[in-house]
Motif scaffolding. Structure first.
Motif, short mmCIF file in Angstrom:
data_model
loop_
_atom_site.label_atom_id
_atom_site.label_comp_id
_atom_site.label_asym_id
_atom_site.label_seq_id
_atom_site.Cartn_x
_atom_site.Cartn_y
_atom_site.Cartn_z
N LEU A 54 64.71 -19.11 -61.23
CA LEU A 54 65.49 -18.05 -60.59
C LEU A 54 66.90 -17.52 -61.29
N SER A 55 66.65 -18.12 -62.82
CA SER A 55 67.76 -17.76 -63.53
C SER A 55 67.64 -16.51 -64.42
N LEU A 56 66.27 -16.16 -64.27
CA LEU A 56 65.90 -15.03 -65.19
C LEU A 56 65.07 -13.94 -64.45
N PRO A 57 65.01 -12.65 -64.56
CA PRO A 57 64.09 -11.88 -63.90
C PRO A 57 62.81 -12.24 -64.11
N PRO A 58 61.85 -12.12 -62.88
CA PRO A 58 60.56 -12.52 -63.29
C PRO A 58 59.77 -12.08 -64.35
N ASP A 59 60.09 -10.76 -64.78
CA ASP A 59 59.39 -9.97 -65.89
C ASP A 59 59.70 -10.65 -67.13
N ARG A 60 60.82 -11.38 -67.29
CA ARG A 60 61.15 -12.28 -68.53
C ARG A 60 61.13 -13.59 -68.21
N ASN A 61 60.44 -14.16 -67.28
CA ASN A 61 60.36 -15.62 -66.86
C ASN A 61 59.20 -15.84 -66.55
N PRO A 62 58.20 -16.54 -67.46
CA PRO A 62 56.80 -16.87 -67.47
C PRO A 62 56.74 -18.04 -66.37
N ASN A 63 57.80 -18.78 -66.08
CA ASN A 63 57.77 -19.90 -65.02
C ASN A 63 57.83 -19.51 -63.67
N TYR A 64 57.91 -18.16 -63.58
CA TYR A 64 57.86 -17.34 -62.14
C TYR A 64 56.43 -16.97 -61.76
N ARG A 65 55.75 -17.75 -60.98
CA ARG A 65 54.34 -17.55 -60.70
C ARG A 65 53.99 -17.17 -59.30
N CYS A 66 53.43 -16.10 -59.17
CA CYS A 66 52.68 -15.97 -57.80
C CYS A 66 51.46 -16.45 -57.62
N ASN A 67 50.91 -16.29 -56.41
CA ASN A 67 49.28 -16.69 -56.38
C ASN A 67 48.55 -16.11 -57.40
N THR A 68 47.52 -17.01 -57.58
CA THR A 68 46.61 -16.68 -58.74
C THR A 68 45.88 -15.31 -58.15
N SER A 69 45.57 -14.21 -58.85
CA SER A 69 45.10 -13.10 -58.80
C SER A 69 44.78 -12.21 -59.87
N LEU A 70 43.83 -11.58 -59.91
CA LEU A 70 43.39 -10.95 -61.28
C LEU A 70 42.94 -9.34 -60.88
N LEU A 71 43.47 -8.45 -61.67
CA LEU A 71 43.18 -7.07 -61.44
C LEU A 71 42.43 -6.54 -63.04
N ILE A 72 41.03 -6.13 -62.49
CA ILE A 72 40.45 -5.72 -63.82
C ILE A 72 40.43 -4.35 -63.75
N ASP A 73 40.89 -3.80 -64.91
CA ASP A 73 41.05 -2.46 -64.96
C ASP A 73 39.88 -1.98 -65.86
N TYR A 74 38.50 -1.59 -65.28
CA TYR A 74 37.35 -1.30 -65.89
C TYR A 74 37.27 0.17 -66.20
N CYS A 75 37.15 0.39 -67.61
CA CYS A 75 36.91 1.73 -68.14
C CYS A 75 35.30 1.89 -68.44
#
Length: 327
Positions: A54-75
């Motif tokens: 909680l000491s850093l914003p999530p976009d700069r904190n790789p230890n802030y982890r949400c539930n596992t999910s993947l988005l495939i951007d398929y070209c």
């Protein structure tokens, strides 16, 4: 730039100016991180990973982890972009706010579910916010691929999302419009989602529970195993260098840093995941599903040494990571 947060294109073959990519919406365990218990009932000494989360914003904190999910951007070959979502967990709305906005993802075109546990399906009620809509603002149906077992569980949890006919007064009860499509958990029965072929990869997720991973990509081969305690021999053959051919990328969970696991465990430990990487021998591997024992920078330093020793690049993934890869 911090290498742990570097989201520049990885060293995969690409097909030109426009390429497919994989966006990691979440890389954490079912409880996500920080673990609330570490904050409301702190140990002595306090949990270092959750205290920092909680000491850093999530976009700069790789230890802030949400539930596992993947988005495939398929070209596709004609340049059309399709977005394929794998799993819709408890943190899905937060993932949309953080990573759909950051990566300028406008909507999704299809969904694939690995299994019916809460960290894979409880965000289904929020899918409507990322569904494509017509010029009249009518929400379009999104195909969702799942096994019959998962379908039965989802129908019991979300009957209003699967009912075929709307009754009087139900106009707003099905804001999420889903086209349910049953698949089989069989390597010999692939399916196509938004133009991309997927091969189901059954794995054990506990002593007597089967979860699905998926193999996809023709130019670059990717295997995704998000919830696994044991890889079945037939599945391992389909994705191993000594079997059906070498993967370009293996994405595999590692839930616990310590321990060796046993028959009752539902997840791989780090040592088990690395043993699987050695057997499968992909060109590169990324680890997901980590609990709060994993400190991102510390463990990636250790994995860098392991990678040099074994000749297979392996790192922890992190939320928001985007890997460009020609599928």
């Amino acid at each position: 730039m911090d290498p742990a947060m570097d989201t520049r294109p990885a060293t995969f073959p690409t097909g030109g100016a426009s390429s497919s990519s994989l966006i990691f919406l979440g890389t954490g365990c079912s409880g996500a991180l920080p673990d609330a218990r570490c904050l409301i009932q702190p140990s002595t000494p306090p949990c270092a990973v959750c205290s920092k989360a909680l000491s850093l914003p999530p976009d700069r904190n790789p230890n802030y982890r949400c539930n596992t999910s993947l988005l495939i951007d398929y070209c596709r070959d004609d340049g059309t972009q399709n977005y394929i979502l794998v799993d819709v967990g408890k943190n899905f709305r937060e993932q949309v706010l953080r990573w759909f906005v950051h990566h300028k993802v406008p909507s999704i075109d299809s969904i694939i579910l690995t299994h019916e546990h809460a960290d894979a399906v409880l965000g289904l009620d929020d899918v409507w916010v990322v569904q494509p809509s017509s010029h009249r603002n009518d929400i379009e149906q999104v195909p969702i691929f799942l096994t019959q077992f998962t379908m039965d569980s989802v129908a019991a949890r979300f009957p209003y999302l699967v009912k075929k006919k709307l009754g009087e007064g139900d106009d707003f009860a099905r804001a999420t419009q889903l086209d349910w499509r049953i698949i089989e958990g069989d390597i010999d029965k692939p399916f196509v989602s938004s133009g991309l072929e997927f091969v189901p990869l059954p794995v054990m997720h506990g002593e007597d529970y089967v979860c699905l991973g998926f193999l996809f990509g023709s130019r670059a081969r990717v295997a995704y195993l998000s919830d696994v305690s044991r890889i079945l021999p037939r599945t391992e053959h389909a994705i191993s260098k000594s079997g059906a051919g070498q993967l370009d990328l293996l994405i595999i969970e590692t839930n616990r840093l310590h321990g060796v696991g046993d028959a009752r465990s539902c997840h791989l430990t780090l040592s088990q995941s690395l043993d699987a990487v050695k057997r499968i021998c992909p060109k590169k591997a990324l680890l997901i599903g980590m609990n709060h024992e994993f400190e991102h920078h510390r463990e990636n330093q250790m994995l860098a040494q392991w990678s040099l020793r074994e000749g297979i690049p392996v790192q922890l993934a992190h939320d928001g990571l985007r890997i460009f890869i020609d599928l």
